[in-house]
Design a protein around this motif. Sequence first.
Motif, PDB file in Angstrom:
ATOM      1  N   UNK A   1       0.870  -1.170   0.000  1.00  0.00           N
ATOM      2  CA  UNK A   1       0.000   0.000   0.000  1.00  0.00           C
ATOM      3  C   UNK A   1       0.908   1.222   0.000  1.00  0.00           C
ATOM      4  N   UNK A   2       0.996   1.972  -1.092  1.00  0.00           N
ATOM      5  CA  UNK A   2       2.022   3.020  -1.223  1.00  0.00           C
ATOM      6  C   UNK A   2       1.694   4.319  -0.486  1.00  0.00           C
TER       7      UNK A   2
ATOM      8  N   UNK B   1       0.529  -8.377   1.935  1.00  0.00           N
ATOM      9  CA  UNK B   1       0.276  -6.969   1.578  1.00  0.00           C
ATOM     10  C   UNK B   1       1.202  -6.097   2.405  1.00  0.00           C
ATOM     11  N   UNK B   2       2.208  -5.530   1.796  1.00  0.00           N
ATOM     12  CA  UNK B   2       3.138  -4.684   2.522  1.00  0.00           C
ATOM     13  C   UNK B   2       2.478  -3.401   3.016  1.00  0.00           C
TER      14      UNK B   2
ATOM     15  N   UNK C   1      -1.269  -1.573   7.043  1.00  0.00           N
ATOM     16  CA  UNK C   1      -1.847  -0.670   8.045  1.00  0.00           C
ATOM     17  C   UNK C   1      -2.132   0.719   7.479  1.00  0.00           C
ATOM     18  N   UNK C   2      -1.584   1.049   6.316  1.00  0.00           N
ATOM     19  CA  UNK C   2      -1.851   2.355   5.702  1.00  0.00           C
ATOM     20  C   UNK C   2      -3.250   2.417   5.087  1.00  0.00           C
ATOM     21  N   UNK C   3      -3.903   1.252   4.979  1.00  0.00           N
ATOM     22  CA  UNK C   3      -5.270   1.235   4.457  1.00  0.00           C
ATOM     23  C   UNK C   3      -6.190   2.113   5.301  1.00  0.00           C
ATOM     24  N   UNK C   4      -5.872   2.229   6.590  1.00  0.00           N
ATOM     25  CA  UNK C   4      -6.743   2.962   7.510  1.00  0.00           C
ATOM     26  C   UNK C   4      -6.442   4.453   7.586  1.00  0.00           C
ATOM     27  N   UNK C   5      -5.515   4.939   6.769  1.00  0.00           N
ATOM     28  CA  UNK C   5      -5.269   6.370   6.706  1.00  0.00           C
ATOM     29  C   UNK C   5      -4.331   6.881   7.777  1.00  0.00           C
TER      30      UNK C   5
END
Length: 444
Positions: free
Chosen positions: A257-258, A304-305, A308-312
């Motif tokens: 997740x970049x 999925x690297x 945790x950035x999925x949550x903003x």
Amino acid sequence: MTELSGWGRYPRHETELISAGTPAAIPSLLAERTGLIARGRGRAYGDAAIGDQTTLGSCQLNRMRSFDPVSGRLTVEAGVQLADILAVFVPRGFFPPVVPGTKFVTVGGMIAADVHGKNHHRVGGFGNHVEEMTLALPSGETVVCSRSRNTELFEATVGGMGLTGVIVEATFCLRPIETGWMRQHTVVAGNLDEAISALSASASASYSVAWIDCLALGPSLGRSLIYAAEHASVRHVESLRPGAELFPSSRRGRVSVPIDLPPFALGRVSVSAFNELYFRAGVITSGYPFLVPWDPYFFPLDGIGDWNRIYGRRGFVQYQCVIPISAARSTLGEILERITRVGTGSFLAVLKQLGPSSGLLSFPREGYTLALDLPVSRDVLQLLNELDEIVVAAGGRLYLAKDARQSPETFMAGYPHLARFQDLRRALGADGHLVSKLSARLNI
């Protein structure tokens, strides 16, 4: 000073960050400082691995000391990563007795959190399989403890969140496996009652876990997919996957997740759509056994690297509770109803059956544990305060390795051996010496 957070990226705190290059360096570093806690890979979700004043990084303690291929007995330094153990020993036909949901953790962290896996109902937590460990005490003294030597210290350190001393080295046994495949069977549960019944019915399986659609409503509340599995034999692989490599490698390439995703990315519509697709895919594969490589079965999110950035930017909290068997159906149902009512969805909602544990502050107890990932917001934090009351009323408790915000009152209600643990900390001189942001918040 360095700003640190746990895997949930909430809360964030400043701390002095130091590291130990060798086990011999730990006693002096520990004796010279107060307000210190050890930290491995930083995979505790909240503030458990952030020192109140100083955080001692242990990842350089990464040597595997000895291995006996006859007994499976392995001795490693505390900073050795589970991923490295798997990479070395799975191809040789050995597997750890217990693994958590990520392989990017250290052995010291696994002991401190007494991690539990999909097989807790059968074999207990990781601490059950630790034969002995070397511990650096606040005084600078180094001791060895086990179930027969310094027993009380051993019981307090397993699940003790690093608050009795710094784990330097540990010995445990790996289990033999014939292949690196898992023979999985998927059961579809139309609601929470069926899910709990299915988990109970699969108790004879070595591993079992349920994914829950936490946004399903009405008669479908708690609909689930239950994954029961065994380590596959050579015969199973030859029958179901003729010609397949017996020990498939762990996944090397990972999607990452970049960027920090915006809040709407995990809104009710997107999470509901994901849950519906995921549930339907599970239905298609249900009803018959099939083979899955060990890596995606045990560690699905590790593919999925930086997930945790999925949550903003604001981060997320993982809310994990355990509820006694007698109250599980009604209590878990009420928790899921509250979540669906608020409309805050979790695309990761996991239900497992747990057995008893032995550590003074170990999280597991006989019952069912529910884990939910929820984005941080004022409404979510208020909701979790309400869920705490439900959990306490049912005789349950929250997992310290996942916690970022429970109150001291909630914590004390769930851990009956707390006073004994605190007495031992005082006797060791650890109560002011070994202090994490979590222990300061909860008055441990």
